[in-house]
Design an enzyme around this catalytic site. Structure first.
Site, PDB file in Angstrom:
ATOM      1  N   GLU A 443       1.035  -0.960  -0.243  1.00 40.12           N
ATOM      2  CA  GLU A 443      -0.209   0.516   0.350  1.00 40.12           C
ATOM      3  C   GLU A 443       1.144   1.386   0.033  1.00 40.12           C
ATOM      4  OE1 GLU A 443      -3.158  -1.603  -0.585  1.00 40.12           O
ATOM      5  OE2 GLU A 443      -2.289   0.797  -1.166  1.00 40.12           O
TER       6      GLU A 443
HETATM    7  C1  LIG Z   1       2.838  -9.625   0.432  1.00 37.95           C
HETATM    8  C2  LIG Z   1       2.411  -8.280  -0.964  1.00 37.95           C
HETATM    9  C3  LIG Z   1       0.778  -8.404  -0.698  1.00 37.95           C
HETATM   10  C4  LIG Z   1       0.873  -6.878  -1.639  1.00 37.95           C
HETATM   11  N1  LIG Z   1      -0.564  -7.167  -1.907  1.00 37.95           N
HETATM   12  C5  LIG Z   1      -1.100  -6.135  -2.865  1.00 37.95           C
HETATM   13  C6  LIG Z   1      -2.145  -5.891  -3.437  1.00 37.95           C
HETATM   14  O1  LIG Z   1      -3.246  -6.481  -3.692  1.00 37.95           O
HETATM   15  N2  LIG Z   1      -2.751  -5.039  -4.990  1.00 37.95           N
HETATM   16  C7  LIG Z   1      -1.384  -4.984  -5.207  1.00 37.95           C
HETATM   17  O2  LIG Z   1      -1.724  -4.080  -6.766  1.00 37.95           O
HETATM   18  N3  LIG Z   1       0.207  -4.536  -5.153  1.00 37.95           N
HETATM   19  C8  LIG Z   1       0.173  -5.590  -4.069  1.00 37.95           C
HETATM   20  N4  LIG Z   1       1.790  -6.127  -3.245  1.00 37.95           N
HETATM   21  C9  LIG Z   1       2.334  -5.115  -4.011  1.00 37.95           C
HETATM   22  C10 LIG Z   1       2.787  -3.849  -3.402  1.00 37.95           C
HETATM   23  O3  LIG Z   1       1.751  -2.969  -3.478  1.00 37.95           O
HETATM   24  C11 LIG Z   1       3.900  -3.069  -3.514  1.00 37.95           C
HETATM   25  O4  LIG Z   1       5.069  -4.148  -3.440  1.00 37.95           O
HETATM   26  C12 LIG Z   1       4.906  -2.363  -3.312  1.00 37.95           C
HETATM   27  O5  LIG Z   1       3.924  -0.915  -3.551  1.00 37.95           O
HETATM   28  C13 LIG Z   1       6.692  -1.732  -3.634  1.00 37.95           C
HETATM   29  O6  LIG Z   1       6.727  -1.496  -5.307  1.00 37.95           O
HETATM   30  P1  LIG Z   1       7.786  -1.881  -5.364  1.00 37.95           P
HETATM   31  O7  LIG Z   1       8.010  -3.866  -3.927  1.00 37.95           O
HETATM   32  O8  LIG Z   1       7.482  -2.749  -6.678  1.00 37.95           O
HETATM   33  O9  LIG Z   1       8.766  -2.321  -4.547  1.00 37.95           O
HETATM   34  P2  LIG Z   1       9.863  -0.396  -5.659  1.00 37.95           P
HETATM   35  O10 LIG Z   1       8.840   0.225  -6.071  1.00 37.95           O
HETATM   36  O11 LIG Z   1      10.235  -1.051  -6.578  1.00 37.95           O
HETATM   37  O12 LIG Z   1      10.461   0.007  -4.272  1.00 37.95           O
HETATM   38  C14 LIG Z   1      11.678  -0.239  -3.696  1.00 37.95           C
HETATM   39  C15 LIG Z   1      11.836   0.578  -3.142  1.00 37.95           C
HETATM   40  O13 LIG Z   1      12.234   1.262  -3.552  1.00 37.95           O
HETATM   41  C16 LIG Z   1      12.047   3.255  -2.545  1.00 37.95           C
HETATM   42  N5  LIG Z   1      11.243   4.128  -3.887  1.00 37.95           N
HETATM   43  C17 LIG Z   1      10.197   3.755  -5.059  1.00 37.95           C
HETATM   44  N6  LIG Z   1       9.948   4.568  -5.379  1.00 37.95           N
HETATM   45  C18 LIG Z   1      10.974   5.785  -4.893  1.00 37.95           C
HETATM   46  C19 LIG Z   1      10.045   7.068  -4.839  1.00 37.95           C
HETATM   47  N7  LIG Z   1       9.575   7.874  -5.331  1.00 37.95           N
HETATM   48  N8  LIG Z   1      10.833   7.596  -3.533  1.00 37.95           N
HETATM   49  C20 LIG Z   1      11.110   7.415  -2.865  1.00 37.95           C
HETATM   50  N9  LIG Z   1      11.803   5.534  -2.914  1.00 37.95           N
HETATM   51  C21 LIG Z   1      11.049   5.452  -3.484  1.00 37.95           C
HETATM   52  C22 LIG Z   1      11.063   1.901  -1.740  1.00 37.95           C
HETATM   53  O14 LIG Z   1      10.736   3.042  -0.987  1.00 37.95           O
HETATM   54  C23 LIG Z   1      12.063   0.812  -1.551  1.00 37.95           C
HETATM   55  O15 LIG Z   1      12.193   1.331  -0.322  1.00 37.95           O
HETATM   56  C24 LIG Z   1       1.982  -5.936  -2.516  1.00 37.95           C
HETATM   57  C25 LIG Z   1       3.196  -6.750  -2.011  1.00 37.95           C
HETATM   58  C26 LIG Z   1       3.361  -7.406  -1.033  1.00 37.95           C
HETATM   59  C27 LIG Z   1       5.214  -8.016  -0.765  1.00 37.95           C
END
Ligand SMILES: Cc1cc2nc3c(=O)[nH]c(=O)nc-3n(C[C@H](O)[C@H](O)[C@H](O)COP(=O)(O)OP(=O)(O)OC[C@H]3O[C@@H](n4cnc5c(N)ncnc54)[C@H](O)[C@@H]3O)c2cc1C
Length: 599
Positions: A443
């Site tokens: 989220e």
């Molecule tokens: C168990 C689980 C359940 C989930 N459920 C859902 C769901 O139901 N529906 C759904 O759509 N998604 C879901 N997700 C996805 C979740 O919302 C994403 O994992 C999350 O938004 C982060 O995206 P990412 O994993 O690609 O990390 P990334 O976006 O790759 O981020 C990696 C790191 O970079 C940092 N970062 C990235 N962009 C910025 C920025 N602009 N400024 C500063 N720092 C930044 C982040 O803070 C983080 O520390 C789920 C994930 C998990 C693990």
């Protein structure tokens, strides 16, 4: 491993801090009488602790299973989910018109907390369904509302939120899933979504996917994203289920925590269903406004994830207290005839008070925020509605970001209280720690919440909403000055913390344009500072209320404990505000000094 819902504290926060009395007077909220609220909370507490909480540990050791596209949840989940929906808990905050109970958000908040504390993995399914209901209520057509809302509210169907793709996590502008119009009002969707919580399961007859996708001629970036509704099974006008739609679960993830919640890879348009190639869906609202609608769902879900942080913290605290009273180890520092229970050691007291005071402070901030949504919806005065909307929106990233970061510290402290037994799975303390770890990630990670707090919530209105809060905080300081020595001590700490908070708000507003990288380098510390100061403010208000109640002859023991907990928060948490402020205002130099190649 039982859970005892803190109903007394919840009612205290509702009545003394979050304005239940005012909300009960608002048009549409009259049914939330004192008797009803108490009865709802007590019955919810009973249900969650007796039916849902006992499945928490079993979910960890017998997670959801995937087999050839089908997902089977932990034994016991299906029956518990049936009882949950039959008792009407999915509908607490939703309109009576569609079968809900229409209770204020403020009353729904403790119900959410109890469900999340009982079992995070289980509770994620209703959490996402709540989000889907909110999105349809705000942006859905009448046809959508008629077709879906009753079934989502009565729990025969559940909802999901399909945002994430392999290349689109925090950055939803990268969404690639395609939606091709068919000329008959429907679209065919194809693409891959990952990490979809409860994207497939056996708890309900149908699953309603809300999916972000792009139409073929959509503009690039966030302006070209639309929101679609895609049911797992198509259905007729009476809701009778028909053909299997072309959306399948390719696998589920193996995770650090919340193991009973299936986290699915969903493939849309693999030509595996009974409908030909492409999952059939319809657009919600207008094309290309999808992200705007999804934000409705995300804001509801962000608030609820914040509640998850508070809930798991409370569960971890209860477990730690139970263990600290049972475990006998070492003599007391002041001398004792033999070893004593560890709760007698001053450092164990420090850990327990850290857990307790942070949980109570975060609960108060979150419930106060929930109260603002009721005022924003129901107050007859437009100015009050606008002010409450701004206050709520300012608090959402704090509730989400701070409460969840706090929950990692609190559940980790819970492990520490257990000593070696905390590291051993059987006590359950380790599960709370592992489960809490996801909360700062999904989220929107903490950084995404903090960016929102800095940009949309502080810089955009020139710090006006934050300054409104600061004025109210100073009024609390003035009130505390006239109170007992204890209240004066709390007020003094709060006054210093408010100055630190104000200096950061001024810095964010004044430097936002001239030193944007520097400001964003301090965004997460700003969020943490805001959480601590808002938490400390609510605890100071709580101490004042407790002092009034006790003078009037009410529950002296509860009131003394509340004042002591507020005092601990002031002396151990509020005192950190000036140093965090210094990191925000002057700390970006070191953060940003190295070139990429130096890492
Ligand atoms: C168990 C689980 C359940 C989930 N459920 C859902 C769901 O139901 N529906 C759904 O759509 N998604 C879901 N997700 C996805 C979740 O919302 C994403 O994992 C999350 O938004 C982060 O995206 P990412 O994993 O690609 O990390 P990334 O976006 O790759 O981020 C990696 C790191 O970079 C940092 N970062 C990235 N962009 C910025 C920025 N602009 N400024 C500063 N720092 C930044 C982040 O803070 C983080 O520390 C789920 C994930 C998990 C693990």
């Amino acid at each position: 491993m039982s859970y005892v819902a803190p109903v007394k504290d919840m009612l205290f926060v509702l009545n003394e801090l979050a304005g239940l009395k005012e909300i009960q007077q608002l048009p549409g909220c009259e049914d939330a009488t004192d008797e009803t609220v108490q009865a709802v909370l007590e019955e919810n507490a009973r249900f969650m602790s007796e039916v849902v909480a006992p499945l928490n540990w079993s979910g960890d050791i017998a997670p959801a299973k995937w087999d050839n596209g089908k997902v089977t949840t932990t034994p016991g989940f299906k029956a518990a989910f049936r009882s949950f929906v039959e008792a009407g808990w999915q509908g607490v905050q939703h309109p009576a018109q569609y079968g809900g109970q229409d209770l204020p958000k403020l009353v729904a908040a403790p119900c959410m907390e109890m469900m999340q504390a009982a079992n995070l993995s289980f509770a994620l399914c209703p959490l996402l369904t709540d989000g889907a209901i909110e999105a349809l209520l705000v942006a859905g057509s009448d046809e959508h509302k008629d077709a879906y809302l009753r079934r989502l509210i009565d729990g025969s169907w559940t909802g999901t939120m399909n945002l994430t793709e392999p290349q689109a996590g925090s950055d939803l502008a990268q969404v690639r899933t395609k939606a091709v119009p068919q000329g008959d009002g429907t679209y065919r969707l194809s693409g891959q979504k990952i990490y979809i919580t409860y994207g497939e399961h056996d708890l309900a007859d149908n699953i309603v996917h809300l999916v972000l996708a792009r139409t073929p001629d959509a503009p690039a970036g966030v302006k070209g994203i639309s929101l679609f509704i895609v049911p797992k099974f198509l259905f007729d006008a009476d809701g009778k289920l028909g053909k299997r739609n072309d959306v399948y679960c390719a696998s589920i993830e193996h995770k650090l925590g919340i193991k009973a919640s299936p986290t699915c890879v969903l493939i849309f348009g693999d030509d595996k269903g009974e409908v030909g190639a492409g999952a059939i869906g319809t657009v919600i609202g207008e094309e290309n406004r999808g992200l705007e609608y999804m934000f409705i769902m995300m804001n509801a879900a962000r608030f609820q994830v914040g509640m998850q942080g508070i809930a798991i913290s409370d569960r971890a605290y209860q477990k730690a207290v139970e263990y600290a009273k049972e475990r006998v180890q070492s003599r007391a520092v002041e001398g004792s005839s033999g070893p004593v229970s560890i709760i007698q050691h001053p450092d164990v007291r420090r850990m327990l008070m850290f857990m307790r005071s942070n949980t109570e402070a975060a609960r108060a901030v979150a419930y106060v925020a929930a109260g603002y949504t009721d005022i924003a919806r129901h107050h007859p005065d437009a100015e009050r509605r606008a002010a409450a909307t701004a206050a709520y929106e300012y608090l959402v990233p704090i509730v989400k970001g701070w409460s969840t970061e706090m929950s990692i510290d609190v559940t980790s402290t819970g492990v520490q209280v257990h000593g070696g037994m905390g590291f051993i799975e059987e006590t359950g303390a380790a599960q709370y720690y592992r489960d809490a770890r996801i909360l700062t990630i999904y989220e929107g990670t903490t950084a995404i919440q903090a960016n929102d707090l800095v940009g949309r919530k502080t810089a955009r209105d020139g710090g006006r909403t934050a300054q409104d809060f600061i004025s109210q905080m100073r009024a609390t300081v003035a009130e505390a000055k006239g109170g007992s020595a204890e209240l004066q001590a709390i007020g003094k700490r709060l006054a210093t913390a408010i100055d630190a908070y104000e200096s950061v708000v001024d810095y964010v507003v004044s430097e936002y344009k001239s030193d944007i990288r520097g400001v964003f380098a301090g965004s997460v510390p700003y969020l943490k500072l805001a959480g601590i100061v808002h938490g400390g403010w609510q605890m100071a208000r709580a101490a004042l209320a407790a002092s009034r109640l006790s003078e009037a002859g009410n529950d002296a023991e509860f009131c003394r404990a509340k004042i002591a907990t507020a005092r601990f928060f002031a002396d151990h948490m509020l005192v950190t505000a000036p140093s965090i402020a210094e990191s925000v205002v002057g700390g970006s130099i070191g953060t940003l000094a190295l070139a990429e190649a130096q890492f």
